[in-house]
Structures are given as structure tokens and as C-alpha cells.
Design a protein around this motif. Structure first.
Motif, PDB file in Angstrom:
ATOM      1  N   UNK A   1      45.330  38.086  47.221  1.00  0.00           N
ATOM      2  CA  UNK A   1      44.886  39.121  46.291  1.00  0.00           C
ATOM      3  C   UNK A   1      43.991  38.563  45.196  1.00  0.00           C
ATOM      4  N   UNK A   2      43.864  37.228  45.104  1.00  0.00           N
ATOM      5  CA  UNK A   2      42.993  36.685  44.079  1.00  0.00           C
ATOM      6  C   UNK A   2      41.556  37.037  44.411  1.00  0.00           C
ATOM      7  N   UNK A   3      40.779  37.324  43.403  1.00  0.00           N
ATOM      8  CA  UNK A   3      39.417  37.773  43.661  1.00  0.00           C
ATOM      9  C   UNK A   3      38.459  37.132  42.677  1.00  0.00           C
ATOM     10  N   UNK A   4      37.213  37.052  43.101  1.00  0.00           N
ATOM     11  CA  UNK A   4      36.195  36.430  42.271  1.00  0.00           C
ATOM     12  C   UNK A   4      35.275  37.470  41.654  1.00  0.00           C
ATOM     13  N   UNK A   5      35.775  38.730  41.530  1.00  0.00           N
ATOM     14  CA  UNK A   5      34.891  39.760  41.020  1.00  0.00           C
ATOM     15  C   UNK A   5      35.076  39.996  39.525  1.00  0.00           C
ATOM     16  N   UNK A   6      36.043  39.295  38.880  1.00  0.00           N
ATOM     17  CA  UNK A   6      36.240  39.507  37.458  1.00  0.00           C
ATOM     18  C   UNK A   6      34.964  39.161  36.705  1.00  0.00           C
ATOM     19  N   UNK A   7      34.533  40.038  35.844  1.00  0.00           N
ATOM     20  CA  UNK A   7      33.260  39.887  35.175  1.00  0.00           C
ATOM     21  C   UNK A   7      32.170  40.677  35.870  1.00  0.00           C
ATOM     22  N   UNK A   8      32.335  40.979  37.153  1.00  0.00           N
ATOM     23  CA  UNK A   8      31.354  41.756  37.904  1.00  0.00           C
ATOM     24  C   UNK A   8      31.699  43.230  37.796  1.00  0.00           C
ATOM     25  N   UNK A   9      31.802  43.720  36.578  1.00  0.00           N
ATOM     26  CA  UNK A   9      32.079  45.131  36.349  1.00  0.00           C
ATOM     27  C   UNK A   9      30.754  45.889  36.286  1.00  0.00           C
ATOM     28  N   UNK A  10      30.837  47.172  36.027  1.00  0.00           N
ATOM     29  CA  UNK A  10      29.634  48.003  35.979  1.00  0.00           C
ATOM     30  C   UNK A  10      28.662  47.469  34.920  1.00  0.00           C
ATOM     31  N   UNK A  11      27.392  47.371  35.284  1.00  0.00           N
ATOM     32  CA  UNK A  11      26.341  47.014  34.330  1.00  0.00           C
ATOM     33  C   UNK A  11      25.816  48.296  33.694  1.00  0.00           C
ATOM     34  N   UNK A  12      25.803  48.320  32.371  1.00  0.00           N
ATOM     35  CA  UNK A  12      25.362  49.512  31.644  1.00  0.00           C
ATOM     36  C   UNK A  12      24.247  49.121  30.685  1.00  0.00           C
ATOM     37  N   UNK A  13      23.209  49.928  30.666  1.00  0.00           N
ATOM     38  CA  UNK A  13      22.126  49.690  29.720  1.00  0.00           C
ATOM     39  C   UNK A  13      21.688  51.032  29.122  1.00  0.00           C
ATOM     40  N   UNK A  14      21.324  51.031  27.819  1.00  0.00           N
ATOM     41  CA  UNK A  14      21.434  49.902  26.895  1.00  0.00           C
ATOM     42  C   UNK A  14      22.887  49.672  26.476  1.00  0.00           C
ATOM     43  N   UNK A  15      23.274  48.412  26.365  1.00  0.00           N
ATOM     44  CA  UNK A  15      24.675  48.072  26.118  1.00  0.00           C
ATOM     45  C   UNK A  15      25.168  48.542  24.762  1.00  0.00           C
TER      46      UNK A  15
END
Length: 340
Positions: free
Chosen positions: A49-63
Motif C-alpha cells: 500500500x505504500x505509494x510514491x504519489x504523496x506530493x503529486x496532488x492536484x496542481x492549481x493555478x494561480x496558487x
């Protein structure tokens, strides 16, 4: 007697001041909530269940226009996003995790949502809608918000989700659908993650399994964006009624009590409830009762079928089994065996 112009001006000014104070109070509450954002794990998930997607959340602009609050637990990230009215934002997501979006509030004057495998959607009223983006699918969305947008994003590790369903089940993308069962389970999962209580681990695991199971079940039914419900319950009525049902799942709830909560006659309440949820109040109560049963069956294997039946207010095991099969198509024992 006519009101003088000066008094009318004073009344208008007072009303405007009250409106501004209310808006400022709401912004302050939002600021306090989103200042507490954190993205960390309070447990060590199994290797699968470990994953390497942490930090790869939705990109929103302008932040700088949005406020975000994130937490993670055992392979699942939950994130709250707030965009104020009259803002224009763009969202992009393409990562190796499933994404479930709960639009709690929001109306866009203009905008578009695009997901790989689906036609684009220009739906304006986003409130109480769900969107599901399977891992690896591209998701693009932009809003010109005419009312504030509040959304919850749940990022689910594909490995964790696959542990809870049949190996040949494929998740499909869905945009702006309605499913009260998925919504309620996802909301409970979010609350458990944000509560950060280590003793809730079995309950958390059960909710995660049930959510993965319900998403796969919901996706088996072809669903297109639903039109705005006319003649249904208002948002405050839906919240009041569903909250009461959740607190009294182990009881028989009189229809008149729910109608009083919504401040409607029984006749008008039944009609409005069915237009909002697609099923009568009794059917919704039964569905939520069986979803609670699923969690109880999975959270503690020591619970017998009879124990679960008693917890949910059933005097006879046979009555509980019949109700469970009616909703799920399986007996409680079959469900427990089939969901690992």
C-alpha cells in the motif's frame, strides 16, 4: 405612514454591514482551518500500500487564490480546497493514484471539466456532485466561480484499493455523478483521517475497504452528469436529514420526524427527498444501515453476524440477513469472505 429616506438609508447600511460582518467571519473560519494543513503519515502502511504519489496532488493555478488543507494516513491522502467567489482557477492532475472529488459547494459562471475517456462537461452547479479519476488518467478543470467552491479530494493508493475488490475489476472515470453511499463513506473516511486517532485504525481500514468496494460498484453502472434537481430538498435540509439518519441508524425513524426536520409536510418531504436522492427516505435509511453493517463486519472479525445485527437494532438475525442481501446481493457471511 411613509418611511423617511434617511431611515431607509440607515436600514440599508445596517443590512450591508451585517452582510460584510458575516462574510468576514466565514473567511476567518476558513483561514483558521486551512492554516493547520499538514501532509504526513501517522502509521506505516503495508508494503503493497505504500505509494510514491504523496506530493503529486492536484496542481492549481494561480496558487494564491486558493486555500488547501491536507493530511495523509496509510496510503490515503485527503485534501480540502477552497476557492472564493469571483475567482478563476485551473486544476490539473495526472498521477499514479485514484482521485475522488466531493464538490461540497460551488457554482461556476463558466468552466469546463475534461477527463480521459469522457466527453467534456460544462455543468454549472457543482454542489453535492462526485467525480472519480482512476490512476493514470488526465484530469483538467477550470472554473470562473460565481459562488465559493469547496471541494474535498481523496487520493487513494491503487494497491490499497485493489486489496479490497476482485482483481479483475477495472475502475472507470466518472464526472459529476451522485451516489449518497459513496459520499457518506468518503466523508467518514476523511473525518477519521483528520481526527488523527491511532485507536481508530481498524475502523479506518474498514472504511477504506468499503469505499474502494463502493466506488467499484458505483462505476459498474453507466452514469452521466445529472441535471440540477428541481423540486428537491435544499442543501440545509439534506444536511439536517442525513445527519439525523446517521445518528439513528439502529432505530426505526418515523417519517414525520424527518419531515419536521426539513420543515415540510410528510407528502412534500417524501417527494422532495426522492427527487434529491433517487430513493424514498426508508430506502436511504436502509442503505446507510447496511453500509454501517459492512464497516462493522470488516473492522472486527470477532463480531459475529448476530452481534452486528443487534448493534444495528435488529432483533432477529434472519431479518438482518434478508435486509443485507436485499441491498448488497450477498449474505453478511458471503460479503465478509469476498472482501479481504
Amino acid at each position: 405612514m411613509m418611511t423617511s429616506p434617511s431611515l431607509r438609508t440607515l436600514d440599508t447600511s445596517s443590512e450591508r454591514a451585517r452582510t460584510l460582518r458575516h462574510a468576514a467571519k466565514q473567511d476567518l473560519l476558513q483561514d483558521r482551518y486551512f492554516e493547520q494543513s499538514e501532509l504526513r503519515s501517522d502509521c506505516v502502511p503495508p508494503v503493497s500500500s505504500r505509494c510514491d504519489f504523496f506530493g503529486a496532488t492536484i496542481q492549481i493555478s494561480p496558487t494564491e487564490l486558493v486555500k488547501r488543507h491536507s493530511k495523509e494516513r496509510c496510503g490515503i491522502v485527503t485534501e480540502s480546497i477552497y476557492a472564493p467567489a469571483r475567482s478563476r482557477i485551473e486544476l490539473r492532475y495526472d498521477a499514479p493514484a485514484h482521485l475522488l472529488v466531493l464538490y461540497e459547494d460551488g457554482v461556476r459562471g463558466d468552466g469546463e471539466t475534461s477527463i480521459d475517456g469522457l466527453p467534456p462537461s460544462w455543468l454549472r452547479n457543482l454542489a453535492n456532485k462526485l467525480t472519480f479519476v482512476p490512476a493514470g488518467h488526465s484530469y483538467r478543470e477550470w472554473h470562473e466561480a460565481s459562488a465559493a467552491i469547496r471541494m474535498t479530494c481523496i487520493y487513494l493508493s491503487p494497491a490499497r484499493g485493489q486489496e479490497s475488490i476482485a482483481t479483475d475489476t477495472a475502475y472507470g472515470p466518472r464526472a459529476f455523478f451522485e451516489d449518497s453511499i459513496v459520499w457518506a463513506t468518503a466523508t467518514k473516511l476523511k473525518n477519521v483521517i483528520e481526527s488523527n486517532q491511532s485507536e481508530s485504525a481498524p475502523y479506518f481500514d474498514a472504511l477504506a475497504s468499503v469505499l474502494a468496494h463502493e466506488i467499484s460498484r458505483s462505476g459498474q453502472e453507466l452514469s452521466w452528469p445529472t441535471p440540477a434537481t428541481r423540486g428537491g430538498l435544499a442543501s440545509w435540509q439534506r444536511r439536517a436529514v442525513t445527519a439525523y439518519i446517521e445518528e439513528h441508524l439502529d432505530e426505526q425513524i418515523p417519517l414525520v420526524r424527518l419531515a419536521r426536520l426539513a420543515r415540510l409536510s410528510q407528502h412534500h418531504f417524501c417527494r422532495a427527498f426522492k427527487r434529491s436522492f433517487g430513493i424514498p427516505p426508508h430506502g436511504y435509511h436502509l442503505q446507510r444501515r447496511m453500509e454501517r453493517a459492512k464497516v462493522l463486519l470488516l473492522s472486527d472479525r470477532a463480531n459475529s453476524i448476530t452481534d452486528v445485527a443487534l448493534i444495528l437494532g435488529y432483533s432477529f438475525n434472519s431479518s438482518f440477513t434478508l435486509a443485507f442481501r436485499k441491498i448488497t446481493g450477498q449474505t453478511p457471511s458471503e460479503f465478509r469472505r469476498n472482501v479481504t
